[in-house]
Motif scaffolding. Sequence first.
Motif, short mmCIF file in Angstrom:
data_model
loop_
_atom_site.label_atom_id
_atom_site.label_comp_id
_atom_site.label_asym_id
_atom_site.label_seq_id
_atom_site.Cartn_x
_atom_site.Cartn_y
_atom_site.Cartn_z
N ALA A 115 173.56 15.29 17.34
CA ALA A 115 172.81 16.50 16.99
C ALA A 115 173.59 17.33 15.98
CB ALA A 115 172.53 17.32 18.25
N ALA A 116 174.89 17.52 16.22
CA ALA A 116 175.73 18.29 15.31
C ALA A 116 175.86 17.60 13.95
CB ALA A 116 177.11 18.51 15.92
N THR A 117 176.07 16.30 13.97
CA THR A 117 176.22 15.53 12.73
C THR A 117 174.95 15.58 11.90
OG1 THR A 117 177.79 14.03 13.79
CG2 THR A 117 176.74 13.26 11.78
N LEU A 118 173.82 15.40 12.57
CA LEU A 118 172.53 15.39 11.89
C LEU A 118 172.23 16.75 11.27
CD1 LEU A 118 170.16 13.59 11.26
CD2 LEU A 118 169.15 14.18 13.45
N SER A 119 172.55 17.82 12.01
CA SER A 119 172.32 19.17 11.48
C SER A 119 173.17 19.42 10.24
CB SER A 119 172.64 20.21 12.55
OG SER A 119 172.43 21.53 12.07
N ALA A 120 174.42 18.95 10.26
CA ALA A 120 175.31 19.13 9.12
C ALA A 120 174.83 18.35 7.90
CB ALA A 120 176.73 18.69 9.49
N LYS A 121 174.36 17.14 8.14
CA LYS A 121 173.94 16.28 7.03
C LYS A 121 172.59 16.69 6.43
CE LYS A 121 176.56 12.14 8.24
NZ LYS A 121 176.51 10.69 8.59
N THR A 122 171.80 17.42 7.19
CA THR A 122 170.46 17.81 6.70
C THR A 122 170.37 19.31 6.45
OG1 THR A 122 169.63 18.05 8.97
CG2 THR A 122 169.36 15.90 7.92
N GLU A 123 171.54 19.97 6.33
CA GLU A 123 171.61 21.39 6.01
C GLU A 123 170.80 22.24 6.99
OE1 GLU A 123 170.50 21.75 1.93
OE2 GLU A 123 172.37 20.86 1.19
N ILE A 246 168.60 18.10 23.87
CA ILE A 246 167.27 18.05 23.26
C ILE A 246 167.35 18.79 21.94
CG2 ILE A 246 164.80 18.31 23.71
CD1 ILE A 246 165.72 19.45 26.49
N VAL A 247 166.83 18.19 20.88
CA VAL A 247 166.83 18.84 19.57
C VAL A 247 165.40 18.97 19.05
CG1 VAL A 247 169.13 18.01 18.96
CG2 VAL A 247 167.13 16.63 18.34
N VAL A 248 165.23 19.87 18.09
CA VAL A 248 163.92 20.08 17.49
C VAL A 248 164.10 20.21 15.98
CG1 VAL A 248 164.09 22.61 17.72
CG2 VAL A 248 161.83 21.54 17.53
N ARG A 249 163.13 19.77 15.23
CA ARG A 249 163.15 20.02 13.79
C ARG A 249 162.98 21.53 13.57
NH1 ARG A 249 159.46 18.75 10.75
NH2 ARG A 249 157.80 18.20 12.23
N THR A 250 163.85 22.12 12.77
CA THR A 250 163.84 23.56 12.56
C THR A 250 162.49 24.05 12.05
OG1 THR A 250 166.21 23.51 12.09
CG2 THR A 250 165.00 25.47 11.39
N ASP A 251 161.90 23.32 11.11
CA ASP A 251 160.59 23.72 10.56
C ASP A 251 159.52 23.72 11.65
OD1 ASP A 251 161.66 24.08 8.07
OD2 ASP A 251 160.97 22.15 7.25
N PHE A 252 159.57 22.72 12.51
CA PHE A 252 158.59 22.65 13.60
C PHE A 252 158.74 23.84 14.53
CE2 PHE A 252 157.12 21.37 17.81
CZ PHE A 252 155.87 20.83 17.53
N GLY A 337 181.89 16.90 10.19
CA GLY A 337 182.89 17.45 9.30
C GLY A 337 183.21 18.91 9.49
N ALA A 338 182.39 19.63 10.25
CA ALA A 338 182.64 21.06 10.48
C ALA A 338 181.93 21.51 11.74
CB ALA A 338 182.14 21.88 9.28
N MET A 339 182.42 22.62 12.30
CA MET A 339 181.76 23.18 13.48
C MET A 339 180.37 23.70 13.07
SD MET A 339 183.66 22.99 16.26
CE MET A 339 183.19 24.35 17.36
N PRO A 340 179.36 23.50 13.92
CA PRO A 340 178.00 23.95 13.58
C PRO A 340 177.92 25.47 13.44
CG PRO A 340 177.96 22.39 15.41
CD PRO A 340 179.39 22.76 15.19
N TYR A 341 176.99 25.92 12.57
CA TYR A 341 176.73 27.34 12.42
C TYR A 341 176.00 27.87 13.67
CZ TYR A 341 177.80 26.77 7.43
OH TYR A 341 178.42 26.49 6.24
N ASP A 342 176.00 29.19 13.83
CA ASP A 342 175.30 29.79 14.97
C ASP A 342 173.82 29.45 14.96
OD1 ASP A 342 177.64 30.90 15.84
OD2 ASP A 342 177.20 32.93 15.15
N SER A 343 173.25 29.27 13.77
CA SER A 343 171.81 28.97 13.65
C SER A 343 171.45 27.61 14.24
CB SER A 343 171.38 29.02 12.18
OG SER A 343 172.16 28.11 11.41
N PHE A 344 172.47 26.79 14.49
CA PHE A 344 172.24 25.48 15.09
C PHE A 344 171.72 25.62 16.52
CE2 PHE A 344 174.36 22.09 17.72
CZ PHE A 344 173.58 21.03 17.32
N TYR A 345 172.11 26.70 17.18
CA TYR A 345 171.78 26.90 18.58
C TYR A 345 170.48 27.70 18.71
CZ TYR A 345 176.64 25.48 18.90
OH TYR A 345 177.82 24.78 18.77
N TYR A 346 169.42 27.03 19.12
CA TYR A 346 168.10 27.64 19.20
C TYR A 346 168.09 28.78 20.23
CZ TYR A 346 163.08 28.11 20.12
OH TYR A 346 161.82 28.60 20.28
#
Length: 349
Positions: A115-123, A246-252, A337-346
């Motif tokens: 989840a963290a890796t995917l969020s980093a790679k997809t901005e 559990i993850v969600v697409r941000t746009d969704f 490669g980096a710690m997730p931003y706060d926005s990562f946490y829904y």
Amino acid sequence: MKKRTSILSALLCLAMVFSLLAGCQPKEGQPDGSKSNPPAVSGSQSQPDNQGKTLRFAALSGPTGMGAAWLMKNGAEELGLGDGFHTEIMADNAAIKDALISGSVDVASVATNLAATLSAKTEGSIQVLAVNTLGVLQILEKGDSVHSIADLKGKTLYAFGQGANPEYVLNYLLTKNGVNPADVDIQWMPAQEVTAKMTSSESAICMLPVPAATALTMKDQGVRLAVSVNDAWEELGETSLPQGCIVVRTDFAKENPELVEAFLTKYEESIQFMSDEANHEEAAKLVAELAIAPNDKVAAQALPHSALTFVKGGEMKEMLENYFAILFEADPASIGGAMPYDSFYYGVG
């Protein structure tokens, strides 16, 4: 005159009787004449209306998907989506990752580091909704030479989970127990191949998650639990080992905030149902029916050891940040490669 008076008295008596009888009749809406009480209404009886909307959910086969079994079976009705609720069981993290990136899946259960890796790679196109699984990895042995993580030095280990939590957790535990991961011959392969290696060998060691580990010990009684990875983790004084989420697409999530909140509510109910001992038999059948475990016997044995949980909001953020900090120290690439931003946490901040 007396006769006429007697008749009048009789008529008056009859009138009084009829009046009394009428007064004793129940009022309309009260068949038994007692005071009516409003029916008790539980939250589960009031279903949301999401007709016309679509939610596509993918669960990873194994422990991260087990808690969702009740919801996958009943979600169309529980979420008010009708034909708009689509579910799928996928075999590995890579398949779910591709589905989330392409947008063919809206919500999914995945490994936390993915989840963290995917969020980093997809901005930031992915957010984490909740932690749903804690530590479920087990070191199994056909023999009696391994009783601690340190005992793995110089051994061959068949393992499942390269590039995901299992690999990074194992490397961290080896290092903290004074063993260079390079001093262990770790052979990464799919869970089915790990099982085949173990059953065809006279002596072998492997690392598998529940329920695959459960299925192996049931299939081959010569295989024993050597080390609980979760226990080894806690022996180091670390916090919980959150392996699934559990993850969600941000746009969704932005386009369907009420539906996402309804999903979270029902997902928590699903975790509660699947964890409740009173539902054990039915829960096991659901897991087998959805092919999350090989059969209901394996599912029944695995469920008590599946570390199902539901943690969201600030508690989720704190749990994951502690875990990600450990992974980052061991290998920054393990979380993108980096710690997730706060926005990562829904739902936080």
